[in-house]
Design an enzyme around this catalytic site. Structure first.
Site, PDB file in Angstrom:
ATOM      1  N   LYS A 196      47.696  75.946  75.337  1.00 16.34           N
ATOM      2  CA  LYS A 196      47.543  76.579  76.555  1.00 16.34           C
ATOM      3  C   LYS A 196      47.800  75.419  77.698  1.00 16.34           C
ATOM      4  CE  LYS A 196      44.252  79.081  79.307  1.00 16.34           C
ATOM      5  NZ  LYS A 196      42.870  79.551  79.509  1.00 16.34           N
ATOM      6  N   LYS A 249      50.441  79.826  75.531  1.00 18.15           N
ATOM      7  CA  LYS A 249      50.280  80.290  76.786  1.00 18.15           C
ATOM      8  C   LYS A 249      50.950  79.280  77.763  1.00 18.15           C
ATOM      9  CE  LYS A 249      46.719  82.614  79.660  1.00 18.15           C
ATOM     10  NZ  LYS A 249      45.330  82.926  79.715  1.00 18.15           N
TER      11      LYS A 249
HETATM   12 ZN   LIG Z   1      38.611  78.782  80.962  1.00 22.12          ZN
END
Ligand SMILES: [Zn+2]
Length: 326
Positions: A196, A249
């Site tokens: 992420k 992501k």
């Molecule tokens: Zn968070």
């Protein structure tokens, strides 16, 4: 390889039937997960201004919405919670009657076959808006782990089908796996946000989830957007700790990361088509500058072609409808 004029690649592009016959990548409704925002309270359905078509729902108003999602054939939703009260350690995140826990129960009654994936992170629940416990201005990794494990357990106890840690603390998959196993939830998979990135594409989400950090930013735990080898290490570590599905992501600016991970690992791979990607398309289409259906389908096809098996997208309901009319 034959050369021109014996080889004419255009032969296979002449009609839609021919093109369909040799098409390499297809979006299917069963690839999709629809992210949703659930807010504490009653009778609330509030559209998010930067994400047209996406609303926050209080648990009592979820049933008609999730019935519609299930009827469209979308297999899963991902839940983010917006609590009424926040504190330093995000206590409402792991309260048995927290907003997500009650939303899970409401969804399971309304649409029992719909898979419920829950976001596991403290940032929507902490007064400072960071994803973990803050000690002397720094997000403390190891003090955060038991809270994340507790949160994941409370989601599993409420009936979640999959838990999805998004915090980017080191060792959180292991901590969650151990706690779930100890408490009899060995069968609950972990979908880890393995890579992420600290991304500007999350802008609209912060409005949707009311989770902007009150000081600093998230760069001390989310990844630097310049790195791809580091993503492979993150994925490797999460798989070693017990992640069942891994996620990248955002998606669109990270297609190369999706491809590298696909080439290196055999686990199911998800990609998150994030709020900023959604907002850009919506804004341009409202201006009449792009064709929404074509741009969305092209984008999701690119994400799948890059190697994702599963796509989390705010376009899911529209895509499901378009696929029915094709
Ligand atoms: Zn968070």
């Amino acid at each position: 390889m034959a050369s021109f004029p014996r080889s004419r690649p255009r032969r296979l592009r002449r009609t839609e039937s021919l093109r369909a016959l040799v098409r390499e990548t297809r979006i299917d409704v069963t690839d999709l997960i629809y992210p949703m925002f659930v807010i504490e309270g009653k009778g609330i359905k509030r559209e998010i201004s930067s994400m047209p078509g996406i609303s926050q729902f209080s648990p009592d108003l979820l049933p008609p919405e999730v019935e519609e999602v299930a009827a469209l054939g979308i297999p899963a939703v991902l839940l983010f919670g917006i609590p009424q009260e926040k504190d330093e350690v995000g206590s409402t995140a792991y309260h048995p009657q927290g907003v997500v826990q009650r939303a899970i129960q409401a969804i399971k009654l309304a649409a029992p076959e719909l898979l419920v994936v829950t976001d596991v992170c403290l940032c929507e629940y902490t007064s400072h808006g960071h994803c973990g416990v803050v000690v002397n201005g720094y997000v403390d990794n190891d003090q955060t782990l038991p809270l994340l494990a507790r949160m994941a357990l409370s989601h599993a106890e409420a009936g979640a089908d999959i838990v999805a840690p998004s915090d980017m603390m080191d060792g959180r998959v292991k901590a969650i796996r151990e706690t779930l196993d100890e408490k009899g939830h060995q069968h609950i998979p972990i979908l880890s946000y393995a890579a992420k990135y600290a991304s500007a594409f999350y802008g609209p989400f912060r409005e949707a989830a009311e989770s902007a950090p009150q000081f600093g930013d998230r760069r001390s735990y989310q990844m630097d957007s310049a790195n791809v080898r580091e993503a492979l290490r993150e994925v490797e570590q999460d798989i070693a700790e017990g992640a069942d599905i891994i996620m990248i992501k955002p998606a669109l600016a990270y297609l190369d990361v999706i491809r590298e991970v696909r080439n290196t690992f055999n686990h199911p791979l998800a990609a998150y088509n994030v709020s900023g990607e959604y907002a850009m398309v919506k804004a341009a289409c409202q201006q009449g500058w792009l064709d929404e259906q074509q741009v969305v389908m092209e984008t999701l096809t690119a994400i799948k072609r890059a190697g994702a098996d599963i796509i989390l997208t705010y376009h899911a309901k529209d895509v499901a409808q378009w696929l029915q009319t094709v």
